[in-house]
Design a protein around this motif. Sequence first.
Motif, PDB file in Angstrom:
ATOM      1  N   ASN A  21       0.807  -1.225   0.000  1.00  0.00           N
ATOM      2  CA  ASN A  21       0.000   0.000   0.000  1.00  0.00           C
ATOM      3  C   ASN A  21       0.838   1.272   0.000  1.00  0.00           C
ATOM      4  OD1 ASN A  21      -2.755  -1.189   0.313  1.00  0.00           O
ATOM      5  ND2 ASN A  21      -1.764  -2.096   2.092  1.00  0.00           N
ATOM      6  N   LEU A  22       2.120   1.167  -0.274  1.00  0.00           N
ATOM      7  CA  LEU A  22       3.007   2.331  -0.280  1.00  0.00           C
ATOM      8  C   LEU A  22       3.612   2.526  -1.659  1.00  0.00           C
ATOM      9  CD1 LEU A  22       4.946   1.772   3.077  1.00  0.00           C
ATOM     10  CD2 LEU A  22       3.044   3.323   2.658  1.00  0.00           C
ATOM     11  N   PRO A  23       4.021   3.750  -1.964  1.00  0.00           N
ATOM     12  CA  PRO A  23       4.722   3.979  -3.235  1.00  0.00           C
ATOM     13  C   PRO A  23       6.002   3.148  -3.304  1.00  0.00           C
ATOM     14  CG  PRO A  23       4.115   6.061  -2.212  1.00  0.00           C
ATOM     15  CD  PRO A  23       3.810   4.991  -1.218  1.00  0.00           C
ATOM     16  N   SER A  24       6.389   2.769  -4.494  1.00  0.00           N
ATOM     17  CA  SER A  24       7.523   1.848  -4.675  1.00  0.00           C
ATOM     18  C   SER A  24       8.877   2.457  -4.324  1.00  0.00           C
ATOM     19  CB  SER A  24       7.553   1.333  -6.108  1.00  0.00           C
ATOM     20  OG  SER A  24       7.717   2.416  -7.006  1.00  0.00           O
ATOM     21  N   ASP A  25       8.945   3.755  -4.119  1.00  0.00           N
ATOM     22  CA  ASP A  25      10.225   4.376  -3.776  1.00  0.00           C
ATOM     23  C   ASP A  25      10.299   4.831  -2.313  1.00  0.00           C
ATOM     24  OD1 ASP A  25       8.326   6.337  -4.084  1.00  0.00           O
ATOM     25  OD2 ASP A  25       9.691   7.753  -5.048  1.00  0.00           O
ATOM     26  N   MET A  26       9.298   4.522  -1.519  1.00  0.00           N
ATOM     27  CA  MET A  26       9.251   4.982  -0.139  1.00  0.00           C
ATOM     28  C   MET A  26      10.135   4.114   0.766  1.00  0.00           C
ATOM     29  SD  MET A  26       5.996   5.632   2.339  1.00  0.00           S
ATOM     30  CE  MET A  26       5.561   7.178   1.588  1.00  0.00           C
ATOM     31  N   VAL A  27      10.889   4.772   1.626  1.00  0.00           N
ATOM     32  CA  VAL A  27      11.702   4.095   2.631  1.00  0.00           C
ATOM     33  C   VAL A  27      10.954   4.178   3.958  1.00  0.00           C
ATOM     34  CG1 VAL A  27      13.905   4.110   3.866  1.00  0.00           C
ATOM     35  CG2 VAL A  27      13.834   4.689   1.436  1.00  0.00           C
ATOM     36  N   VAL A  28      10.925   3.063   4.692  1.00  0.00           N
ATOM     37  CA  VAL A  28      10.148   2.982   5.925  1.00  0.00           C
ATOM     38  C   VAL A  28      11.059   2.628   7.092  1.00  0.00           C
ATOM     39  CG1 VAL A  28       8.292   1.727   7.088  1.00  0.00           C
ATOM     40  CG2 VAL A  28       8.087   2.272   4.673  1.00  0.00           C
ATOM     41  N   GLY A  29      10.898   3.356   8.181  1.00  0.00           N
ATOM     42  CA  GLY A  29      11.593   3.029   9.419  1.00  0.00           C
ATOM     43  C   GLY A  29      10.670   2.190  10.275  1.00  0.00           C
TER      44      GLY A  29
END
Length: 129
Positions: A21-29
Motif C-alpha cells: 500500500n506504499l509507493p515503490s520508492d518509499m523508505v520505511v523506518g
Amino acid sequence: MTSAGEKQHYAIALIIELFKNLPSDMVVGILYDIGCQLDRSCNKWDLIPDLLPRIIFAISVFHAYGHQWPCQIVYHPRKCVGFGFSDGEGCERLWSALKALIPTLRVSGVCGRFFCICFHGARVVDGFW
C-alpha cells in the motif's frame, strides 16, 4: 495470531502487506522490540529481498537498553537516520493507558469495542485520561 510470543513470520507478513500500500520508492523506518533479530534473519535467510533496501530497522529506546552494546549502537532510534527524536514508545504508552478496558471489551461485540477504543483512545491522546 494463534500463539503468544514474538514470531517473526507475523512481522514479515505485516511488512509485506504494508509495502503493498506504499509507493515503490518509499523508505520505511520500523521500530520493533526485536528489530535487530528480524533484520539479521531477513539478511541471513534472504527474506523479503526486494523490500529490505527500503527498510530501516530500529529498536524502541526502552528495549534497546536490554540488548547488547553493539545492538544498541546500530539499532538505537537516536542513532538511525530518519527517526528524529522518536523513542518508539508511543504505542506502548497508548496500550498501557487502554489496558483497563481489556476485561470489559473481552465480552463485548465488535461495535462496542470500536466505540470504546476510539472514545478512550481520543481521551488518552488529547491528554484527558
